[in-house]
Design a protein around this motif. Structure first.
Motif, PDB file in Angstrom:
ATOM      1  N   LYS A 118       0.760  -1.344  -0.151  1.00 30.62           N
ATOM      2  CA  LYS A 118       0.024   0.052  -0.025  1.00 30.62           C
ATOM      3  C   LYS A 118       0.921   1.388   0.010  1.00 30.62           C
ATOM      4  O   LYS A 118       0.230   2.345  -0.385  1.00 30.62           O
ATOM      5  N   GLY A 119       2.055   1.289   0.477  1.00 28.66           N
ATOM      6  CA  GLY A 119       2.858   2.399   0.614  1.00 28.66           C
ATOM      7  C   GLY A 119       3.673   2.589  -0.716  1.00 28.66           C
ATOM      8  O   GLY A 119       4.363   3.748  -0.785  1.00 28.66           O
ATOM      9  N   GLN A 120       3.584   1.695  -1.692  1.00 32.78           N
ATOM     10  CA  GLN A 120       4.163   2.053  -3.119  1.00 32.78           C
ATOM     11  C   GLN A 120       3.304   2.237  -4.178  1.00 32.78           C
ATOM     12  O   GLN A 120       4.163   2.081  -5.477  1.00 32.78           O
ATOM     13  N   ASN A 121       2.182   2.627  -4.003  1.00 28.21           N
ATOM     14  CA  ASN A 121       1.475   2.878  -5.091  1.00 28.21           C
ATOM     15  C   ASN A 121       1.939   4.105  -6.152  1.00 28.21           C
ATOM     16  O   ASN A 121       1.629   3.688  -7.470  1.00 28.21           O
ATOM     17  N   ILE A 122       2.646   4.921  -5.742  1.00 21.98           N
ATOM     18  CA  ILE A 122       2.888   5.798  -6.814  1.00 21.98           C
ATOM     19  C   ILE A 122       3.888   5.283  -7.582  1.00 21.98           C
ATOM     20  O   ILE A 122       3.900   5.293  -9.036  1.00 21.98           O
ATOM     21  N   LYS A 123       4.793   4.453  -7.092  1.00 20.31           N
ATOM     22  CA  LYS A 123       5.792   3.787  -7.874  1.00 20.31           C
ATOM     23  C   LYS A 123       5.332   2.738  -8.650  1.00 20.31           C
ATOM     24  O   LYS A 123       5.491   2.265  -9.871  1.00 20.31           O
ATOM     25  N   PHE A 124       4.323   1.759  -8.217  1.00 23.46           N
ATOM     26  CA  PHE A 124       3.490   0.764  -9.106  1.00 23.46           C
ATOM     27  C   PHE A 124       2.809   1.541 -10.277  1.00 23.46           C
ATOM     28  O   PHE A 124       2.996   1.109 -11.612  1.00 23.46           O
ATOM     29  N   PHE A 125       2.184   2.743 -10.144  1.00 24.24           N
ATOM     30  CA  PHE A 125       1.539   3.497 -11.030  1.00 24.24           C
ATOM     31  C   PHE A 125       2.349   3.993 -12.178  1.00 24.24           C
ATOM     32  O   PHE A 125       2.245   3.808 -13.175  1.00 24.24           O
ATOM     33  N   GLU A 126       3.691   4.568 -11.620  1.00 20.56           N
ATOM     34  CA  GLU A 126       4.746   5.003 -12.466  1.00 20.56           C
ATOM     35  C   GLU A 126       5.241   4.046 -13.407  1.00 20.56           C
ATOM     36  O   GLU A 126       5.526   4.222 -14.549  1.00 20.56           O
ATOM     37  N   ASN A 127       5.379   3.031 -12.907  1.00 15.88           N
ATOM     38  CA  ASN A 127       6.142   1.695 -13.407  1.00 15.88           C
ATOM     39  C   ASN A 127       5.198   0.929 -14.455  1.00 15.88           C
ATOM     40  O   ASN A 127       5.793   0.534 -15.371  1.00 15.88           O
ATOM     41  N   PHE A 128       3.783   1.278 -14.321  1.00 14.63           N
ATOM     42  CA  PHE A 128       3.098   0.417 -15.355  1.00 14.63           C
ATOM     43  C   PHE A 128       2.102   1.430 -16.171  1.00 14.63           C
ATOM     44  O   PHE A 128       1.412   0.822 -17.009  1.00 14.63           O
ATOM     45  N   GLU A 129       2.145   2.672 -15.884  1.00 13.65           N
ATOM     46  CA  GLU A 129       0.976   3.315 -16.753  1.00 13.65           C
ATOM     47  C   GLU A 129       1.499   3.369 -18.073  1.00 13.65           C
ATOM     48  O   GLU A 129       0.564   3.818 -18.852  1.00 13.65           O
ATOM     49  N   ASN A 130       2.489   3.094 -18.507  1.00 20.21           N
ATOM     50  CA  ASN A 130       2.843   2.981 -20.159  1.00 20.21           C
ATOM     51  C   ASN A 130       2.016   1.746 -20.637  1.00 20.21           C
ATOM     52  O   ASN A 130       2.196   1.482 -21.770  1.00 20.21           O
ATOM     53  N   ASN A 131       1.786   0.924 -19.697  1.00 17.62           N
ATOM     54  CA  ASN A 131       1.052  -0.432 -20.144  1.00 17.62           C
ATOM     55  C   ASN A 131      -0.570  -0.279 -19.972  1.00 17.62           C
ATOM     56  O   ASN A 131      -1.132  -1.107 -20.598  1.00 17.62           O
ATOM     57  N   LEU A 132      -0.882   1.135 -19.991  1.00 21.84           N
ATOM     58  CA  LEU A 132      -2.256   1.188 -20.245  1.00 21.84           C
ATOM     59  C   LEU A 132      -2.941   1.714 -21.759  1.00 21.84           C
ATOM     60  O   LEU A 132      -2.065   2.412 -22.056  1.00 21.84           O
ATOM     61  N   LYS A 133      -3.832   1.097 -21.946  1.00 25.66           N
ATOM     62  CA  LYS A 133      -4.346   1.436 -23.399  1.00 25.66           C
ATOM     63  C   LYS A 133      -5.040   2.909 -23.245  1.00 25.66           C
ATOM     64  O   LYS A 133      -5.389   3.535 -22.386  1.00 25.66           O
ATOM     65  N   GLU A 134      -5.055   3.710 -24.367  1.00 27.19           N
ATOM     66  CA  GLU A 134      -5.898   4.746 -24.420  1.00 27.19           C
ATOM     67  C   GLU A 134      -7.189   4.490 -23.682  1.00 27.19           C
ATOM     68  O   GLU A 134      -7.996   3.644 -23.982  1.00 27.19           O
ATOM     69  N   GLU A 135      -7.589   5.363 -22.980  1.00 31.48           N
ATOM     70  CA  GLU A 135      -8.872   5.529 -21.970  1.00 31.48           C
ATOM     71  C   GLU A 135      -8.811   4.340 -21.609  1.00 31.48           C
ATOM     72  O   GLU A 135     -10.046   3.872 -21.121  1.00 31.48           O
ATOM     73  N   GLY A 136      -7.888   3.796 -20.913  1.00 33.60           N
ATOM     74  CA  GLY A 136      -7.984   2.910 -20.036  1.00 33.60           C
ATOM     75  C   GLY A 136      -7.990   3.139 -18.637  1.00 33.60           C
ATOM     76  O   GLY A 136      -8.119   4.293 -18.190  1.00 33.60           O
TER      77      GLY A 136
END
Ligand code: SAH
Ligand code: MG
Length: 198
Positions: A118-136
């Motif tokens: 739960k304390g690492q969510n910013i890191k997870f978000f930044e590590n995987f947001e490039n794996n999100l489709k448009e409008e995902g």
């Protein structure tokens, strides 16, 4: 809403209780599966498999759904492998035994579900947001962290817990201020954030 009270699922929930594994609460699962139906989600990346309870519930929504899910704890990962087999969902669920912060993925997903440390969510978000489709969507569980996020931080006695709650609050702010996403917070279960890519 149909809930799958499969005998095997009941056993998975019992095991989680006995072993103190923080699987999603019923209300949270209902929110998530309803969301998947409503937005016709097909490809999901989950960070934090535990014993695959949430992955199984998502896979059971319909057979076109595919989930890639990551877990760093070996015992839990092995239990997840067993559970996915028991339900015959090997075609729909890909289990990865790895620390999610040490991996990069190429694929794109309709939904990224963050339910790990739960304390690492910013890191997870930044590590995987490039794996999100448009409008995902990026959905995060445990935004309220058992009600602690609502409390005055200084009233929390444990130093570790205070630090964790601070990080969750930081993540709230991070989401609210992120110009690339529209974010909504829901009270269901332990608190859920839905960030939609603009
Ligand atoms: N989604 C599951 C519950 C996950 S509990 C369900 O609802 O059924 C959170 C899990 O995230 C734990 O099993 C923990 O080991 C795992 N985890 C925490 N940090 C991680 C990381 N950096 N990489 C992979 N898994 C992680
Ligand atoms: Mg959770």
């Amino acid at each position: 809403m149909v809930t799958f009270e499969h005998a095997e699922i009941r056993k998975i929930k019992e095991y989680a209780k006995e072993e103190n594994i923080p699987i999603m609460q019923e209300e949270g699962i209902e929110f998530l599966t309803t969301f998947i139906v409503k937005h016709q989600i097909k490809n999901i990346l989950e960070i934090g498999t535990a014993i695959a309870y949430s992955a199984i519930e998502m896979a059971l929504v319909n057979s076109e759904i595919h989930i890639t899910t990551v877990e760093r704890d070996e015992k839990r990962y092995l239990e997840a492998v067993k559970n996915v087999k028991k339900l015959g969902l090997e075609q729909q669920i890909t289990l990865i035994f790895k620390d999610a912060l040490d991996m990069r993925l190429k694929e794109k997903y309709d939904l990224i579900f963050l339910d790990a440390a739960k304390g690492q969510n910013i890191k997870f978000f930044e590590n995987f947001e490039n794996n999100l489709k448009e409008e995902g969507y990026i959905i995060t569980d445990n935004m309220n962290f058992h009600g602690y996020v609502e409390k005055d931080i200084e009233s929390i006695k444990s130093k570790n817990l205070r630090s964790l709650v601070r990080k969750i609050k930081d993540y709230h702010e991070f989401l609210k201020q992120n110009e690339n996403y529209t974010v909504e917070f829901y009270p269901q279960g332990d608190g859920i954030a839905v960030a939609k890519k603009k």
